[in-house]
Design a protein around this motif. Structure first.
Motif, PDB file in Angstrom:
ATOM      1  N   HIS A 156       8.813   2.031  -6.478  1.00 21.99           N
ATOM      2  CA  HIS A 156       9.044   1.841  -8.372  1.00 21.99           C
ATOM      3  C   HIS A 156       7.853   1.079  -8.304  1.00 21.99           C
ATOM      4  CE1 HIS A 156      12.616   3.977  -8.714  1.00 21.99           C
ATOM      5  NE2 HIS A 156      13.351   3.126  -7.955  1.00 21.99           N
ATOM      6  N   LEU A 157       7.645  -0.271  -7.561  1.00 19.87           N
ATOM      7  CA  LEU A 157       6.527  -1.143  -7.695  1.00 19.87           C
ATOM      8  C   LEU A 157       5.184  -0.335  -7.729  1.00 19.87           C
ATOM      9  CD1 LEU A 157       6.534  -4.122  -8.456  1.00 19.87           C
ATOM     10  CD2 LEU A 157       5.832  -4.215  -5.932  1.00 19.87           C
ATOM     11  N   LEU A 158       5.088   0.340  -6.633  1.00 19.67           N
ATOM     12  CA  LEU A 158       3.936   0.994  -6.182  1.00 19.67           C
ATOM     13  C   LEU A 158       3.569   2.288  -7.127  1.00 19.67           C
ATOM     14  CD1 LEU A 158       1.999   1.392  -3.727  1.00 19.67           C
ATOM     15  CD2 LEU A 158       3.545   3.371  -3.124  1.00 19.67           C
ATOM     16  N   GLU A 159       4.690   2.700  -7.630  1.00 16.33           N
ATOM     17  CA  GLU A 159       4.411   3.963  -8.805  1.00 16.33           C
ATOM     18  C   GLU A 159       4.075   3.226 -10.207  1.00 16.33           C
ATOM     19  OE1 GLU A 159       8.150   6.258  -8.769  1.00 16.33           O
ATOM     20  OE2 GLU A 159       7.476   7.168  -6.887  1.00 16.33           O
ATOM     21  N   THR A 160       4.715   1.897 -10.447  1.00 14.77           N
ATOM     22  CA  THR A 160       4.112   1.394 -11.726  1.00 14.77           C
ATOM     23  C   THR A 160       2.820   1.062 -11.669  1.00 14.77           C
ATOM     24  OG1 THR A 160       6.533   0.366 -11.743  1.00 14.77           O
ATOM     25  CG2 THR A 160       4.614  -0.713 -13.082  1.00 14.77           C
ATOM     26  N   PHE A 161       2.337   0.578 -10.393  1.00 14.21           N
ATOM     27  CA  PHE A 161       1.091  -0.013 -10.218  1.00 14.21           C
ATOM     28  C   PHE A 161      -0.008   1.353 -10.397  1.00 14.21           C
ATOM     29  CE2 PHE A 161      -2.194   0.261  -6.869  1.00 14.21           C
ATOM     30  CZ  PHE A 161      -2.896  -0.494  -7.176  1.00 14.21           C
ATOM     31  N   ASP A 162       0.762   2.447  -9.509  1.00 12.07           N
ATOM     32  CA  ASP A 162      -0.328   3.575  -9.561  1.00 12.07           C
ATOM     33  C   ASP A 162      -0.433   4.366 -10.760  1.00 12.07           C
ATOM     34  OD1 ASP A 162      -1.799   5.597  -8.550  1.00 12.07           O
ATOM     35  OD2 ASP A 162      -0.285   6.326  -6.837  1.00 12.07           O
ATOM     36  N   GLY A 163       0.673   4.199 -11.636  1.00 10.82           N
ATOM     37  CA  GLY A 163       0.580   4.947 -12.792  1.00 10.82           C
ATOM     38  C   GLY A 163       0.260   3.953 -13.863  1.00 10.82           C
ATOM     39  N   PHE A 164      -0.423   2.909 -14.008  1.00 11.26           N
ATOM     40  CA  PHE A 164      -0.461   1.764 -15.038  1.00 11.26           C
ATOM     41  C   PHE A 164      -1.037   2.309 -16.321  1.00 11.26           C
ATOM     42  CE2 PHE A 164      -4.460   0.630 -13.382  1.00 11.26           C
ATOM     43  CZ  PHE A 164      -5.205   0.020 -14.558  1.00 11.26           C
ATOM     44  N   LEU A 165      -1.797   3.437 -16.049  1.00 10.02           N
ATOM     45  CA  LEU A 165      -2.830   4.045 -17.170  1.00 10.02           C
ATOM     46  C   LEU A 165      -1.792   4.572 -18.239  1.00 10.02           C
ATOM     47  CD1 LEU A 165      -5.781   5.731 -15.349  1.00 10.02           C
ATOM     48  CD2 LEU A 165      -5.751   3.567 -16.803  1.00 10.02           C
ATOM     49  N   GLN A 166      -0.470   4.827 -17.911  1.00 11.83           N
ATOM     50  CA  GLN A 166       0.273   5.425 -18.665  1.00 11.83           C
ATOM     51  C   GLN A 166       0.017   6.464 -19.719  1.00 11.83           C
ATOM     52  OE1 GLN A 166       3.426   3.930 -19.129  1.00 11.83           O
ATOM     53  NE2 GLN A 166       3.268   1.886 -18.516  1.00 11.83           N
ATOM     54  N   ILE A 167      -0.639   7.300 -18.693  1.00  5.58           N
ATOM     55  CA  ILE A 167      -1.073   8.784 -19.499  1.00  5.58           C
ATOM     56  C   ILE A 167      -0.168   9.872 -19.202  1.00  5.58           C
ATOM     57  CG2 ILE A 167      -3.017  10.288 -19.561  1.00  5.58           C
ATOM     58  CD1 ILE A 167      -4.896   8.293 -18.548  1.00  5.58           C
ATOM     59  N   GLY A 168       0.263  10.749 -20.142  1.00  3.48           N
ATOM     60  CA  GLY A 168       0.980  11.905 -19.907  1.00  3.48           C
ATOM     61  C   GLY A 168       2.361  11.969 -19.393  1.00  3.48           C
ATOM     62  N   ILE A 169       2.922  12.991 -19.410  1.00  7.02           N
ATOM     63  CA  ILE A 169       4.287  12.983 -18.828  1.00  7.02           C
ATOM     64  C   ILE A 169       4.246  14.398 -17.928  1.00  7.02           C
ATOM     65  CG2 ILE A 169       6.748  13.532 -19.275  1.00  7.02           C
ATOM     66  CD1 ILE A 169       6.380  12.209 -22.011  1.00  7.02           C
ATOM     67  N   PRO A 170       4.625  14.286 -16.810  1.00  6.74           N
ATOM     68  CA  PRO A 170       4.877  12.805 -16.033  1.00  6.74           C
ATOM     69  C   PRO A 170       3.541  12.137 -15.744  1.00  6.74           C
ATOM     70  CG  PRO A 170       4.623  14.821 -14.410  1.00  6.74           C
ATOM     71  CD  PRO A 170       4.678  15.346 -15.862  1.00  6.74           C
ATOM     72  N   ARG A 171       3.974  10.859 -15.939  1.00  8.69           N
ATOM     73  CA  ARG A 171       3.066   9.559 -15.840  1.00  8.69           C
ATOM     74  C   ARG A 171       1.808  10.171 -14.905  1.00  8.69           C
ATOM     75  NH1 ARG A 171       4.449   4.289 -14.249  1.00  8.69           N
ATOM     76  NH2 ARG A 171       6.070   5.389 -13.420  1.00  8.69           N
ATOM     77  N   LEU A 172       0.541  10.012 -15.095  1.00  7.58           N
ATOM     78  CA  LEU A 172      -0.537  10.351 -14.134  1.00  7.58           C
ATOM     79  C   LEU A 172      -0.728   9.185 -13.199  1.00  7.58           C
ATOM     80  CD1 LEU A 172      -3.253  11.831 -13.614  1.00  7.58           C
ATOM     81  CD2 LEU A 172      -4.301  10.119 -14.879  1.00  7.58           C
ATOM     82  N   PHE A 173      -0.733   9.827 -11.893  1.00  8.45           N
ATOM     83  CA  PHE A 173      -0.991   8.808 -10.704  1.00  8.45           C
ATOM     84  C   PHE A 173      -2.346   8.688 -10.483  1.00  8.45           C
ATOM     85  CE2 PHE A 173       3.749   9.336  -9.217  1.00  8.45           C
ATOM     86  CZ  PHE A 173       4.148   8.156  -9.675  1.00  8.45           C
ATOM     87  N   MET A 174      -3.064   7.628 -10.492  1.00  8.00           N
ATOM     88  CA  MET A 174      -4.240   7.454 -10.248  1.00  8.00           C
ATOM     89  C   MET A 174      -4.903   7.917  -8.876  1.00  8.00           C
ATOM     90  SD  MET A 174      -5.494   3.550 -11.971  1.00  8.00           S
ATOM     91  CE  MET A 174      -4.016   3.001 -10.842  1.00  8.00           C
ATOM     92  N   THR A 175      -4.044   7.582  -7.887  1.00  8.83           N
ATOM     93  CA  THR A 175      -4.480   7.713  -6.622  1.00  8.83           C
ATOM     94  C   THR A 175      -4.530   9.280  -6.219  1.00  8.83           C
ATOM     95  OG1 THR A 175      -2.063   7.566  -5.941  1.00  8.83           O
ATOM     96  CG2 THR A 175      -3.537   5.741  -5.536  1.00  8.83           C
ATOM     97  N   GLY A 176      -3.848  10.201  -6.867  1.00 10.96           N
ATOM     98  CA  GLY A 176      -3.822  11.537  -6.593  1.00 10.96           C
ATOM     99  C   GLY A 176      -5.414  11.787  -7.028  1.00 10.96           C
ATOM    100  N   VAL A 177      -5.891  11.654  -8.193  1.00  9.29           N
ATOM    101  CA  VAL A 177      -7.123  11.816  -8.850  1.00  9.29           C
ATOM    102  C   VAL A 177      -8.325  11.391  -8.025  1.00  9.29           C
ATOM    103  CG1 VAL A 177      -8.493  11.897 -10.884  1.00  9.29           C
ATOM    104  CG2 VAL A 177      -6.141  11.980 -11.032  1.00  9.29           C
ATOM    105  N   ILE A 178      -8.006   9.893  -7.477  1.00  6.91           N
ATOM    106  CA  ILE A 178      -9.051   9.321  -6.772  1.00  6.91           C
ATOM    107  C   ILE A 178      -9.197  10.005  -5.657  1.00  6.91           C
ATOM    108  CG2 ILE A 178      -9.657   7.267  -5.620  1.00  6.91           C
ATOM    109  CD1 ILE A 178      -8.208   5.587  -7.784  1.00  6.91           C
ATOM    110  N   LEU A 179      -8.149  10.377  -4.670  1.00  9.87           N
ATOM    111  CA  LEU A 179      -8.212  11.259  -3.588  1.00  9.87           C
ATOM    112  C   LEU A 179      -8.810  12.347  -3.791  1.00  9.87           C
ATOM    113  CD1 LEU A 179      -7.113  11.637  -0.755  1.00  9.87           C
ATOM    114  CD2 LEU A 179      -5.055  12.505  -1.534  1.00  9.87           C
ATOM    115  N   LEU A 180      -8.642  13.144  -4.513  1.00 11.14           N
ATOM    116  CA  LEU A 180      -9.469  14.157  -4.866  1.00 11.14           C
ATOM    117  C   LEU A 180     -10.821  14.083  -5.310  1.00 11.14           C
ATOM    118  CD1 LEU A 180      -9.159  17.389  -4.839  1.00 11.14           C
ATOM    119  CD2 LEU A 180      -8.437  17.314  -7.228  1.00 11.14           C
ATOM    120  N   ALA A 181     -11.212  13.239  -5.820  1.00 15.46           N
ATOM    121  CA  ALA A 181     -12.537  12.808  -6.392  1.00 15.46           C
ATOM    122  C   ALA A 181     -13.372  12.399  -4.964  1.00 15.46           C
ATOM    123  CB  ALA A 181     -12.715  11.894  -7.463  1.00 15.46           C
ATOM    124  N   ALA A 182     -12.648  11.526  -4.339  1.00  9.29           N
ATOM    125  CA  ALA A 182     -13.112  10.960  -3.126  1.00  9.29           C
ATOM    126  C   ALA A 182     -13.493  12.132  -2.117  1.00  9.29           C
ATOM    127  CB  ALA A 182     -12.424   9.928  -2.615  1.00  9.29           C
TER     128      ALA A 182
END
Lengths: 330, 537
Positions: A156-182
């Motif tokens: 939960h902690l990890l997900e809170t951190f990963d989704g702290f941008l609070q965009i969209g539903i379900p909440r956007l996880f940054m790491t997924g996007v960063i992974l794809l971008a990288a």
């Protein structure tokens, strides 16, 4: 060929999963048999490879020293770059493994005006590498949710951190996007830097395409196709508790995702991805550099033919005596 | 072979464009001035190397032994089992390319096969074909290729365009060290009798006569005596060193290059003057008269065979410890290999400076101390009377040798010494010094004359950095602690940066060293007038 072959191999995998599940109803094969086989191959393969490496000894103390040695007491030793104790080595390895220290040194050497070689800092590869590996790690950790009931609280902690941008539903996880971008950056870099493209093999593109496929299907499932998460968890819990079930209603895209992940796992031990294990065994990094202070033993050291002093004196005795150089036998 | 006449401006037209054809489909072009002549059969016979035969690099037929392929494959297998470095480095490269523009040969030639990653791939492709499942099944798609005569020639050509400088290994995220791979590849070529003359000759000479140059005992003594004459002329002091003397406290070993040619002899004069001034109880040896080790460029076994003499002689003479002169690869071998090969040196004592009492604990097992460590300690303790102004005609920069920096970490000691004996010291750009230093371009036995284009190209990055400090600060002297540097950088300075000389650090020390009872000096060790003493003679 080097690019197209692995590209179509990944496309083929995608089609295989879709046709297998939609057309041939092979849910059990793609949902249970293949993942088990892949994980099994991964574990056995990685162990086998590491043991095989470990079987070859490290006969000499060949640390690459990247800083001041331990010497006179008033000269400051660079303990992390020229380690003389195990503690220093642990520090050096931690920097290497966790922060990619050597890659951080990267420079770009260029010949300007056909006369001046200049070297500029070039950290893009390091940045992309760090972004890729860490986001992949977090994405992987997030997936623990599918294999544990109830969901551990640290997730939960990890997900809170990963989704702290609070965009969209379900909440956007940054790491997924960063992974794809990288990973896309790493692919484009391989494609567009002529030297890197020149050295690249199919084996370099294949894992990139696989991971691009994995990240893309993952993102599609979470944000666009809204895959039946309950069904998925039923399946994954079945796998992890060794009582596999195939729930109804999980879309084909999940099976595509799963096949690509399985392929990555199974492919891992046979590929350059083993650099994950290899970096720990790299003798230029994991040895102390105090080879004059402590003797290293070579397990296969053997006696060699030498030219002894006696043989030498035998040949040159007269000349030595003429030159008044002391000899053993007059 | 035609004479090498290309001008610097021609060599600077470097094409970094990658060829249209894939590297596996681009056959090797063995080009004049880029490779060395084969070794003489009699030299290889002296040390008992296998498969000695007549061959020429430019010929189509290399007269390889019938079972050459088997020899290479078995050779790879054996080395995979003996060296984890080789085994791991064959497997884990991800071809990120971080090493590419770190190699002086790549920067100087633009040839993609000189990128460390591709140099290694030349051998990795063969490894994959014969030792990995993927390579056996998928062949070229998996980056694997058959070992053919053309592939062998390519391996030979490019692994003798690597000086094992290890600069790439500093930047590799997994520490992959091309030097390890080059050593293995060179061992393989050695198994087939494909040795270079400039390596085979020194190895045979060193084995039989004790040093690479083949100086016989009386010649060593007379060479040194000539230096003593020069020292007497300059300082008015007659020095009387000893040779093969039993019971001396210290055995001094230095590369034989210091005994023979300019500017190495000035470094040697520096040692002689320093030791005399200290009243050091030391001896030279004519048997262990080589600190360097060209065997290191042929095979691990040969290197050990040559290195044997140092401990053997220390034991015979009954010295307490060993002091080593200025040399690059010599110190890689002494620091990282000697003790493992020919130790334990339990008949020696931990090196202790008889002048300052400093115990060199960092050499407590090997019992061998570097002259720069020794000298820096003397200066720190104020044991030397130094007149820096005697080096005022010199604007000095310092070149770190590949091996003392990346295979040892001797970075501050020589700098400390230079700053104490020279008033004008300027560092080259930071990305070209210390652990990031560039090779002279001619190490690992590539300092022949027939491969001059290769040497000048490989020497470009170093020379280019010297040019920067010459233009910026008027630097006119490139100091170093390596006998090969003294020989090869002289050539590359003349070619790329005319007007810059090359000197060992010990030469600069001796220039500044005020000796007891010396006459007023009017020249430096080279016979050049000292600042303010022009026209004194």
């Amino acid at each position: 060929m080097k690019i197209l072959f692995p590209f179509f191999a990944v496309i083929l995998l995608v089609l295989l999963a879709v046709v297998g599940v939609k057309g041939a109803n092979l849910h059990f094969l793609f949902g249970v048999v293949v993942p088990y086989a892949a994980v099994f191959t991964f574990i056995i393969g990685v162990i086998y490879r590491v043991l095989k490496w470990a079987k070859s000894p490290v006969p000499f103390s060949i640390a690459t020293t990247c800083g001041q040695q331990k010497t006179l007491p008033w000269i400051k030793q660079d303990k992390l770059e020229n380690p003389s104790s195990t503690l220093h080595v642990i520090g050096r390895m931690a920097l290497e493994v966790l922060l990619f220290r050597s890659l951080f040194r990267n420079l770009k050497g260029e010949l300007k005006d056909s006369s001046r070689l200049i070297y500029g800092s070039d950290k893009w590869l390091w940045l992309a590498g760090i972004a890729f590996h860490y986001s992949f790690l977090i994405v992987l950790l997030r997936h623990i949710r599918l294999f544990a009931e109830p969901t551990p609280s640290y997730l939960h902690l990890l997900e809170t951190f990963d989704g702290f941008l609070q965009i969209g539903i379900p909440r956007l996880f940054m790491t997924g996007v960063i992974l794809l971008a990288a990973v896309t950056f790493l692919f484009l870099r391989r494609l567009y830097i002529p030297q890197v493209r020149y050295i690249s093999l199919a084996a370099d593109y294949f894992p990139l395409f696989l991971i691009i496929g994995i990240a893309t299907t993952g993102i599609l499932m979470r944000y666009f196709f809204k895959t039946d998460v309950v069904g998925v968890k039923e399946l994954t819990m079945g796998l992890v508790s060794l009582s596999p079930v195939i729930p109804e209603g999980v879309g084909a895209i999940f099976y595509v995702h799963l096949l690509l992940v399985s392929t990555l796992f199974a492919y891992f031990p046979f590929s350059k991805l083993m650099h994950m294990g290899g970096v720990f065994l790299s003798p230029t990094r994991n040895l102390t550099a105090n080879s004059r202070e402590y003797r290293r033993i070579n397990p296969w050291n053997y006696p060699v033919k030498v030219h002894t002093y006696e043989e030498y004196e035998e040949e040159f005795r007269d000349k030595m005596k003429m030159a008044e150089i002391p000899v053993e036998k007059e | 072979m035609a004479k090498f006449t290309a001008k610097p401006v021609d060599l600077l037209k470097i094409n970094f464009k990658t060829p249209k054809t894939d590297w596996m489909d681009t056959p090797v072009n063995i080009r004049e001035h880029m490779y060395c002549h084969p070794a003489k059969a009699k030299d290889l016979e002296t040390v008992g190397f296998p498969n000695i035969h007549e061959w020429r690099p430019a010929d189509d037929n290399w007269n390889l032994p019938e079972d050459w392929k088997e020899i290479v494959i078995n050779g790879i297998k054996e080395r995979l089992q003996k060296y984890r470095s080789f085994h791991v480095f064959m497997d884990i490269c991800v071809r990120c390319g971080a090493c590419a523009d770190k190699c002086h040969f790549y920067l100087g030639t633009g040839d993609p096969k000189n990128m460390p990653v591709l140099r290694a791939e030349l051998l990795r492709s063969v490894y994959r074909k014969y030792f990995t499942a993927g390579g056996k099944i998928f062949g070229k798609t998996a980056g694997a290729r058959e070992l053919t005569e053309d592939v062998l020639k390519e391996l030979w050509y490019y692994f003798y365009q690597c000086t094992e400088c290890r600069r790439c290994s500093v930047f590799c995220p997994y520490g992959i060290d091309t030097a390890e791979i080059t050593m293995m590849a060179r061992e393989l070529t050695n198994l087939l009798g494909l040795q270079l003359g400039w390596i085979g000759g020194p190895v045979a000479a060193c084995y039989m006569k004790g040093n690479h140059l083949g100086l016989e005992p009386h010649t060593i003594k007379s060479n040194i005596e000539m230096m003593l004459d020069d020292i007497e002329t300059i300082t008015g002091i007659r020095i009387n060193p000893t040779f093969n003397r039993k019971g001396a406290e210290i055995l001094f070993v230095t590369p034989s290059g210091d005994l023979f040619a300019m500017p190495g002899i000035y470094t040697c004069m520096g040692y002689l003057m320093l030791f005399h001034e200290l009243g050091l109880d030391y001896t030279w040896s004519t048997y262990a008269s080589e600190g360097g080790n060209f065997g290191f460029f042929t095979s691990n076994e040969m290197a050990k065979r040559l290195n044997y003499k140092i401990y053997a002689e220390a034991k015979r003479l009954g010295v307490k410890w060993i002091l080593g002169g200025e040399c690059g690869h010599m110190w890689r071998v002494l620091h990282q290999y000697m003790d493992t090969w020919n130790g334990p040196a339990d008949f020696l004592e931990v090196p202790k400076s008889p002048i300052t009492g400093t115990v060199f604990d960092n050499a407590k097992s090997t019992k061998m101390t570097h002259i720069s460590e020794f000298t820096a300690d003397l200066i720190k303790h104020g044991k030397l009377k130094l007149d820096k102004s005697r080096n005022d005609h010199l604007k000095v920069t310092f070149h770190d040798s590949c091996n003392t920096s990346r295979g040892m970490g001797l970075l501050e000691e020589p700098r400390y010494i230079i700053k104490n004996v020279c008033n004008h010291f300027y560092e080259m750009p930071e990305n070209t010094i210390r652990e990031k230093t560039f090779c002279c371009g001619s190490g690992t036995g590539l300092n022949a004359s027939e491969n001059m284009e290769l040497r000048m190209r490989g020497g470009l990055p170093r020379a280019n950095a010297v040019k920067y400090v010459r233009d910026q600060y008027g630097v006119n002297m490139l100091a170093n602690i390596c006998a090969i540097d003294r020989a090869t950088l002289s050539a590359s300075m003349d070619y790329w940066v005319p007007g810059v000389g090359v000197a060992g650090v010990s030469e600069l020390v001796a220039n500044a060293l005020v000796m007891k009872g010396e006459k007023e000096r009017t020249t430096d060790l080279r016979g050049e007038p000292l600042p303010g003493k022009e026209g004194a003679e």
